[in-house]
Design an enzyme around this catalytic site. Structure first.
Site, PDB file in Angstrom:
ATOM      1  N   CYS A 130      27.640  37.721  38.598  1.00 40.92           N
ATOM      2  CA  CYS A 130      26.681  38.616  37.758  1.00 40.92           C
ATOM      3  C   CYS A 130      25.518  38.751  38.806  1.00 40.92           C
ATOM      4  O   CYS A 130      25.424  38.148  39.589  1.00 40.92           O
ATOM      5  CB  CYS A 130      26.061  37.605  36.486  1.00 40.92           C
ATOM      6  N   THR A 193      37.324  38.331  36.062  1.00 41.02           N
ATOM      7  CA  THR A 193      38.042  39.668  35.855  1.00 41.02           C
ATOM      8  C   THR A 193      37.850  40.439  37.189  1.00 41.02           C
ATOM      9  O   THR A 193      36.877  40.390  37.919  1.00 41.02           O
ATOM     10  CB  THR A 193      37.687  40.104  34.710  1.00 41.02           C
ATOM     11  N   THR A 266      43.235  35.475  28.609  1.00 40.41           N
ATOM     12  CA  THR A 266      43.684  36.172  27.541  1.00 40.41           C
ATOM     13  C   THR A 266      44.956  36.001  26.928  1.00 40.41           C
ATOM     14  O   THR A 266      45.097  36.437  25.570  1.00 40.41           O
ATOM     15  CB  THR A 266      44.052  37.573  28.546  1.00 40.41           C
TER      16      THR A 266
END
Ligand SMILES: Cc1cc2nc3c(=O)[nH]c(=O)nc-3n(C[C@H](O)[C@H](O)[C@H](O)COP(=O)(O)OP(=O)(O)OC[C@H]3O[C@@H](n4cnc5c(N)ncnc54)[C@H](O)[C@@H]3O)c2cc1C
Ligand SMILES: Cc1cc2nc3c(=O)[nH]c(=O)nc-3n(C[C@H](O)[C@H](O)[C@H](O)COP(=O)(O)O)c2cc1C
Ligand code: FES
Lengths: 303, 254
Positions: A130, A193, A266
């Site tokens: 981030c 990701t 996932t």
């Protein structure tokens, strides 16, 4: 009987399978499907010192054998996590890994301190994918200098086992892992990701409101396995591997490439009992191949 | 009794214009769904499509769960082409449900939105003033059954091929808002595409009418874990799969 227990630094796990941050909430949602105490560990949804609303919808879009998400790190914040979620987790015989992040180094440090003081968190996983709001929005995890600064600061703020979760959106992930190791990380986890996009050609808009999103699921697995292998060559600290793990075979690929443990992300959405099936699948594999201890095959890739 | 189970296709009919009625026979004991709840469905053993898809419960009869859906993309195409006896993965029932109507009520369905309201009028038969709208006649399904379950059925098509001409939200709001309307004060239940629900909101908000809407968003987990399915509430994002899919109209920022 085979031995499934592994060590991530000082942290001992009963088996190498955990659930990936952001895909398993705080454990409650999936407890109705299986006994979550059977997990190697649970990694909770990414926490920040200040709660975050997250991105506007639509937040997810499906892509071939994968999905893009731009949840925007929505979370209830460290304080509410400690007050509302941790008390229940503490009653379980389960290793709790708190995933956290910040908009600035100060926020990372505050979150790490609060989680360390909470009692009931067994390890910290810092998400560095981030941007730094106070330094030109550079993503901590894609710039070695920014990463060094934030990992060093967090290392000083906690005595819990510290896992640095690496971003795959870099040229040389082995080098980034080395930076984490040099700054005192006890382990690295990968991959987060991969940044991606998909466009609705009818409207010529991105299918997610944030325009870009993070790709996860089976589509990214070969990249993730390769990255674990590269990181295994460049650092001595343990690796937690993830990215598209659906089955025990997939998990074993990561372990053979060098991961001491794996995270299931996932796959939980598609099969709520995936993690449990993976644990028993790994056990069967060891039995079938006459391997007494999972640790024998970690990083055992023949080249 | 797990909410994750396998079920066998016990019936599959393509009604008119790409609408499929699929019946499933669960392989295990299952939790009984309430009107408005939904299930995540997926054909077994493929990663493309990867994610399960949400579908409202349409009806439960003789231990069969049925779903009414429009064939739109990959997953619905596969689900509509499954043969009797094939087995699929199911998670559900999920989400909240329509609050019980204490009285007669108004139901507004746009297109395949009828799927989620059907179970409600089945449970509370002969109590619904049902407004059913579609672009054209071909998209309307099961009119005989709906008309026998509803107290009153008003059909609206945009091209005037059946019933009144126009949009269903106007027909419904007009009927509620005429002076001394018997419908004024009854709770309203609505399901349909977003623009339709938005139009309903603009016609009915501020009139003191209790209105419940069933919303759709893309979903990954369906159980509240991924935060992928949110809609904008008044103060915060709300998960359609957990706090919804049924919301009181005034909880949502339109
Ligand atoms: C709680 C809930 C209940 C639903 N109940 C029904 C029902 O009873 N009958 C029915 O026909 N449909 C229902 N839907 C919508 C249904 O889930 C989608 O039509 C389906 O997922 C499309 O899958 P696909 O692979 O065929 O299409 P895709 O190839 O994924 O997409 C085709 C088109 O459908 C849209 N779409 C995809 N997923 C969704 C979604 N989850 N919600 C809305 N639009 C979507 C896409 O944006 C695209 O325009 C429901 C959705 C929700 C959230
Ligand atoms: C919906 C969603 C939310 C996620 N949220 C977080 C998060 O909050 N923090 C984090 O470090 N990783 C997050 N991730 C990344 C996953 O933990 C994992 O690294 C990634 O999805 C790859 O694994 P997978 O392919 O098995 O899902 C999220 C992934 C998904 C799909
Ligand atoms: S679909 Fe995952 S939270 Fe709603």
């Amino acid at each position: 009987m085979v031995n499934l227990s592994v060590k991530i630094g000082r942290l001992e796990l009963p088996n190498p399978v955990m659930t990936a941050s952001g895909t398993f909430g705080y454990g409650q949602e999936y407890s109705e499907f299986f006994d979550i105490e059977r997990l190697g560990a649970i990694v909770v949804k990414g926490l920040s010192y200040v709660p975050k609303q997250g991105n506007p919808p639509p937040r997810i879009a499906e892509t071939p054998a994968g999905m893009l998400n731009a949840i925007g790190l929505q979370n209830i914040g460290v304080d509410r996590f400690i007050a509302e979620k941790l008390p229940h987790l503490r009653t379980l015989d389960l290793k709790v890994i708190a995933n956290f992040f910040g908009d600035s180094i100060v926020e990372y440090v505050k979150a790490a301190e609060a989680l360390t003081d909470s009692g009931g968190v067994h390890a910290l996983e810092m998400n560095i994918s981030c941007p730094n709001k106070q330094a030109g929005w550079i993503v901590f995890g894609t710039n070695p200098d920014a990463m060094r600064e934030v990992v060093t600061a967090v290392r000083k703020a906690t005595d819990l086992p510290l896992i640095v979760k690496l971003s795959p959106n870099v040229t040389d992930i082995g080098m980034m892992a080395k930076v984490a190791e040099d700054c005192g990380a006890d382990a690295v986890s990968l991959i987060n990701t991969i940044t991606g996009m998909c466009i609705d050609t009818k409207t010529r808009r991105s299918k997610i409101a944030n325009v870009t999103g993070g790709l996860s699921g089976p589509a990214i697995r070969p990249i993730a396995v390769r990255m674990v292998w590269e990181v295994n060559k460049s650092v001595m600290i343990p690796i937690i591997g993830m990215g598209g793990i659906m089955t025990a075979q997939d998990a074993l690929e990561f372990i053979i490439a060098g991961a001491s443990a794996v995270s299931v992300g996932t796959a939980n959405f598609i099969n709520p009992v995936a993690a449990i099936e993976i644990i028993s699948g790994i056990e069967s594999y060891l039995l079938e191949h006459g391997i007494a201890d999972i640790n024998e095959i970690i990083g055992s890739l023949k080249t | 009794m797990s909410r994750f189970f396998k079920a066998e296709i016990s019936g599959s009919d393509i009604l008119n214009s790409d609408i499929c009625l699929l019946s499933l026979k669960p392989h295990a004991e299952y939790e009984h769904p309430l009107p408005g709840q939904f299930y995540m469905l997926q054909a077994i053993g493929c990663y493309d499509p990867l994610l399960k898809r949400p579908f409202s419960i349409f009806s439960i009869k003789n231990n069969n769960l049925s779903f009414l859906f429009r064939v739109r993309g990959k997953a619905t195409k596969i689900l509509s082409s499954l043969k009797k006896g094939e087995v699929i993965d199911v998670i559900g029932p999920l989400g909240n449900s329509y609050p019980e109507p204490g009285s007669d009520f108004v139901a507004v369905a746009g297109g395949v939105g009828v799927a989620s309201l059907y179970n409600l009028i089945e449970k509370y038969s002969c109590r619904a003033h049902f407004f059913y709208g579609a672009k054209t006649k071909d998209e309307l399904v099961l009119l005989d059954k709906i008309s026998s379950l509803a107290k009153e059925l008003t059909i609206v098509t945009q091209d005037c091929s059946c019933g009144l001409e126009g949009v269903v939200t106007d027909a419904c709001a007009d009927a509620i808002c005429i002076p001394d309307s018997a419908l004024n004060g009854l709770p309203v239940y609505a399901c349909g595409p977003n623009p339709m629900l938005k139009a309903l909101h603009s016609r009915l908000s501020g009139k003191g009418i209790k209105c419940y809407v069933s919303l759709e968003e893309h979903m990954a987990c369906g159980v509240g874990a991924c935060l992928g399915c949110v809609v904008k509430g008044i103060n915060e994002y709300k998960r359609v799969c957990k706090e919804g899919p049924v919301f009181s109209m005034d909880e949502i920022q339109w």
